[in-house]
Design a protein around this motif. Structure first.
Motif, PDB file in Angstrom:
ATOM      1  N   GLY A 119       0.806  -1.217   0.000  1.00 24.04           N
ATOM      2  CA  GLY A 119       0.000   0.000   0.000  1.00 24.04           C
ATOM      3  C   GLY A 119       0.833   1.259   0.000  1.00 24.04           C
ATOM      4  N   ALA A 120       1.904   1.261   0.803  1.00 22.44           N
ATOM      5  CA  ALA A 120       2.782   2.433   0.857  1.00 22.44           C
ATOM      6  C   ALA A 120       3.502   2.635  -0.464  1.00 22.44           C
ATOM      7  N   LEU A 121       3.892   1.535  -1.090  1.00 25.77           N
ATOM      8  CA  LEU A 121       4.575   1.636  -2.376  1.00 25.77           C
ATOM      9  C   LEU A 121       3.615   2.136  -3.460  1.00 25.77           C
ATOM     10  N   ALA A 122       2.403   1.634  -3.430  1.00 26.12           N
ATOM     11  CA  ALA A 122       1.404   2.078  -4.411  1.00 26.12           C
ATOM     12  C   ALA A 122       1.118   3.570  -4.267  1.00 26.12           C
ATOM     13  N   ALA A 123       1.171   4.072  -3.037  1.00 25.35           N
ATOM     14  CA  ALA A 123       0.852   5.483  -2.790  1.00 25.35           C
ATOM     15  C   ALA A 123       1.882   6.419  -3.405  1.00 25.35           C
ATOM     16  N   ILE A 124       3.131   5.964  -3.522  1.00 22.34           N
ATOM     17  CA  ILE A 124       4.165   6.842  -4.088  1.00 22.34           C
ATOM     18  C   ILE A 124       4.411   6.569  -5.569  1.00 22.34           C
ATOM     19  N   LEU A 125       3.768   5.558  -6.116  1.00 18.45           N
ATOM     20  CA  LEU A 125       4.002   5.156  -7.501  1.00 18.45           C
ATOM     21  C   LEU A 125       3.946   6.314  -8.496  1.00 18.45           C
ATOM     22  N   PRO A 126       2.973   7.220  -8.404  1.00 11.82           N
ATOM     23  CA  PRO A 126       2.922   8.300  -9.407  1.00 11.82           C
ATOM     24  C   PRO A 126       4.048   9.321  -9.276  1.00 11.82           C
ATOM     25  N   HIS A 127       4.829   9.236  -8.200  1.00  7.34           N
ATOM     26  CA  HIS A 127       5.786  10.293  -7.882  1.00  7.34           C
ATOM     27  C   HIS A 127       7.246   9.837  -7.977  1.00  7.34           C
ATOM     28  N   ILE A 128       7.505   8.592  -8.373  1.00  8.49           N
ATOM     29  CA  ILE A 128       8.871   8.094  -8.422  1.00  8.49           C
ATOM     30  C   ILE A 128       9.261   7.755  -9.862  1.00  8.49           C
ATOM     31  N   ASP A 129      10.569   7.649 -10.094  1.00  8.25           N
ATOM     32  CA  ASP A 129      11.091   7.373 -11.437  1.00  8.25           C
ATOM     33  C   ASP A 129      11.369   5.901 -11.664  1.00  8.25           C
ATOM     34  N   ALA A 130      11.602   5.136 -10.595  1.00  2.88           N
ATOM     35  CA  ALA A 130      12.011   3.739 -10.729  1.00  2.88           C
ATOM     36  C   ALA A 130      11.911   3.069  -9.368  1.00  2.88           C
ATOM     37  N   ILE A 131      12.080   1.744  -9.369  1.00  5.63           N
ATOM     38  CA  ILE A 131      12.329   1.027  -8.119  1.00  5.63           C
ATOM     39  C   ILE A 131      13.540   0.116  -8.329  1.00  5.63           C
ATOM     40  N   GLU A 132      14.203  -0.205  -7.245  1.00  8.23           N
ATOM     41  CA  GLU A 132      15.373  -1.070  -7.333  1.00  8.23           C
ATOM     42  C   GLU A 132      14.901  -2.512  -7.528  1.00  8.23           C
ATOM     43  N   THR A 133      15.191  -3.065  -8.681  1.00 11.46           N
ATOM     44  CA  THR A 133      14.742  -4.417  -9.001  1.00 11.46           C
ATOM     45  C   THR A 133      15.827  -5.467  -8.802  1.00 11.46           C
ATOM     46  N   PHE A 134      17.074  -5.021  -8.626  1.00 10.60           N
ATOM     47  CA  PHE A 134      18.145  -5.949  -8.240  1.00 10.60           C
ATOM     48  C   PHE A 134      19.071  -5.253  -7.268  1.00 10.60           C
ATOM     49  N   ASN A 135      19.189  -5.829  -6.077  1.00  9.98           N
ATOM     50  CA  ASN A 135      20.124  -5.370  -5.058  1.00  9.98           C
ATOM     51  C   ASN A 135      21.035  -6.547  -4.735  1.00  9.98           C
ATOM     52  N   ALA A 136      22.334  -6.364  -4.927  1.00 17.96           N
ATOM     53  CA  ALA A 136      23.267  -7.479  -4.792  1.00 17.96           C
ATOM     54  C   ALA A 136      23.367  -8.009  -3.373  1.00 17.96           C
ATOM     55  N   ARG A 137      22.906  -7.240  -2.394  1.00 11.98           N
ATOM     56  CA  ARG A 137      22.963  -7.684  -0.999  1.00 11.98           C
ATOM     57  C   ARG A 137      21.708  -8.442  -0.575  1.00 11.98           C
ATOM     58  N   THR A 138      20.712  -8.495  -1.417  1.00  9.99           N
ATOM     59  CA  THR A 138      19.489  -9.219  -1.077  1.00  9.99           C
ATOM     60  C   THR A 138      19.792 -10.715  -1.064  1.00  9.99           C
ATOM     61  N   LEU A 139      19.599 -11.358   0.081  1.00  9.64           N
ATOM     62  CA  LEU A 139      20.020 -12.742   0.242  1.00  9.64           C
ATOM     63  C   LEU A 139      19.085 -13.731  -0.442  1.00  9.64           C
ATOM     64  N   SER A 140      17.804 -13.428  -0.503  1.00 16.48           N
ATOM     65  CA  SER A 140      16.865 -14.329  -1.161  1.00 16.48           C
ATOM     66  C   SER A 140      16.495 -13.789  -2.535  1.00 16.48           C
ATOM     67  N   PRO A 141      16.701 -14.553  -3.602  1.00 15.64           N
ATOM     68  CA  PRO A 141      16.361 -14.073  -4.945  1.00 15.64           C
ATOM     69  C   PRO A 141      14.901 -13.670  -5.095  1.00 15.64           C
ATOM     70  N   LYS A 142      14.029 -14.251  -4.286  1.00 19.81           N
ATOM     71  CA  LYS A 142      12.605 -13.968  -4.455  1.00 19.81           C
ATOM     72  C   LYS A 142      12.271 -12.501  -4.174  1.00 19.81           C
ATOM     73  N   PHE A 143      13.063 -11.846  -3.330  1.00 17.05           N
ATOM     74  CA  PHE A 143      12.786 -10.440  -3.034  1.00 17.05           C
ATOM     75  C   PHE A 143      13.067  -9.560  -4.255  1.00 17.05           C
ATOM     76  N   ASN A 144      14.193  -9.813  -4.927  1.00 16.99           N
ATOM     77  CA  ASN A 144      14.485  -9.092  -6.167  1.00 16.99           C
ATOM     78  C   ASN A 144      13.493  -9.455  -7.265  1.00 16.99           C
ATOM     79  N   GLN A 145      13.123 -10.720  -7.332  1.00 18.53           N
ATOM     80  CA  GLN A 145      12.165 -11.161  -8.351  1.00 18.53           C
ATOM     81  C   GLN A 145      10.810 -10.483  -8.157  1.00 18.53           C
ATOM     82  N   ARG A 146      10.408 -10.340  -6.913  1.00 16.75           N
ATOM     83  CA  ARG A 146       9.127  -9.671  -6.658  1.00 16.75           C
ATOM     84  C   ARG A 146       9.191  -8.205  -7.066  1.00 16.75           C
ATOM     85  N   ALA A 147      10.335  -7.552  -6.799  1.00 14.25           N
ATOM     86  CA  ALA A 147      10.496  -6.150  -7.195  1.00 14.25           C
ATOM     87  C   ALA A 147      10.447  -6.007  -8.709  1.00 14.25           C
ATOM     88  N   ALA A 148      11.110  -6.919  -9.412  1.00 16.71           N
ATOM     89  CA  ALA A 148      11.105  -6.862 -10.877  1.00 16.71           C
ATOM     90  C   ALA A 148       9.699  -7.082 -11.424  1.00 16.71           C
TER      91      ALA A 148
END
Length: 219
Positions: A119-148
């Motif tokens: 919900g918080a992410l949806a609220a800022i969606l119209p106001h941002i340029d991008a989201i981080e879809t790959f972070n090399a420190r994310t230990l579980s691939p599913k978190f990056n996959q969900r962002a992508a």
């Protein structure tokens, strides 16, 4: 890859973050050695490290900031003035927009770190340029996959970054982009982004924990 493309590290830290010991001068030297063309220095709620690094190499370094809001962290590039931490997201975004900054979102679904509710992410969606879809420190691939998947669902560009707190991590997740010189140019360049990514693994987390301890003990 077109020869004019830039290799961009979008997310990294210096000793001005409480969980890093990296001197800005060493970060600049490592970026040059590793063939990084643009380095966005994104210390936690600080821009002093970015400014110090930029003074050493104005062409290489872009001043950024990783900003803790009341909901999660924003990841900004082309920051001119410090944005205070712990503001409501839309208030922090408004300050960034006044500076003409490029606005992404750090590791939005990484449940092992600060993350955003849908919900918080949806609220800022119209106001941002991008989201981080790959972070090399994310230990579980599913978190990056969900962002992508979320970025694709909402037709939003995805940034990738190493989130390096140590020098060995720098450059493990970069983007190839056409040349750009400001936030407006970066928005256009992101339409042709190519990713070069790999995980940094658990050792990276050990490094930042050690840095946190050293910084606390040294005051």
């Amino acid at each position: 890859m077109p020869p004019a493309s830039l290799r961009v590290e979008f997310h990294c830290h210096t000793r001005h973050s409480p969980d890093s010991l990296v001197r800005p001068a060493d970060l600049v030297a490592a970026a040059r050695r590793k063939g990084i063309d643009r380095l966005v220095v994104t210390d936690h709620n600080r821009i002093a490290g970015g400014l110090e690094a930029q003074a050493l190499d104005p062409e290489l370094v872009i001043v950024g900031e990783e900003i803790m809001t009341t909901e999660g962290e924003l990841l900004a590039a082309f920051v001119i003035e410090l944005v205070p931490s712990r503001l409501p997201p839309l208030e922090a975004i408004a300050i960034l927009k006044e500076q003409g900054a490029f606005i992404s979102v750090s590791h939005p679904f990484d449940r092992l770190r600060s993350h955003w509710s849908p919900g918080a992410l949806a609220a800022i969606l119209p106001h941002i340029d991008a989201i981080e879809t790959f972070n090399a420190r994310t230990l579980s691939p599913k978190f990056n996959q969900r962002a992508a998947a979320w970025a694709a669902e909402h037709d939003l560009p995805g940034t990738a970054g190493s989130d390096a707190h140590t020098l060995f991590e720098l450059g493990r997740a970069t983007m190839r982009l056409p040349a750009f010189t400001d936030a407006a140019g970066l928005r256009i360049a992101m339409q042709q982004v190519h990713y070069e990514t790999r995980s940094s693994g658990l050792l990276a987390r050990v490094g930042s924990r050690w840095a946190s301890l050293v910084n606390k003990l040294s005051g």
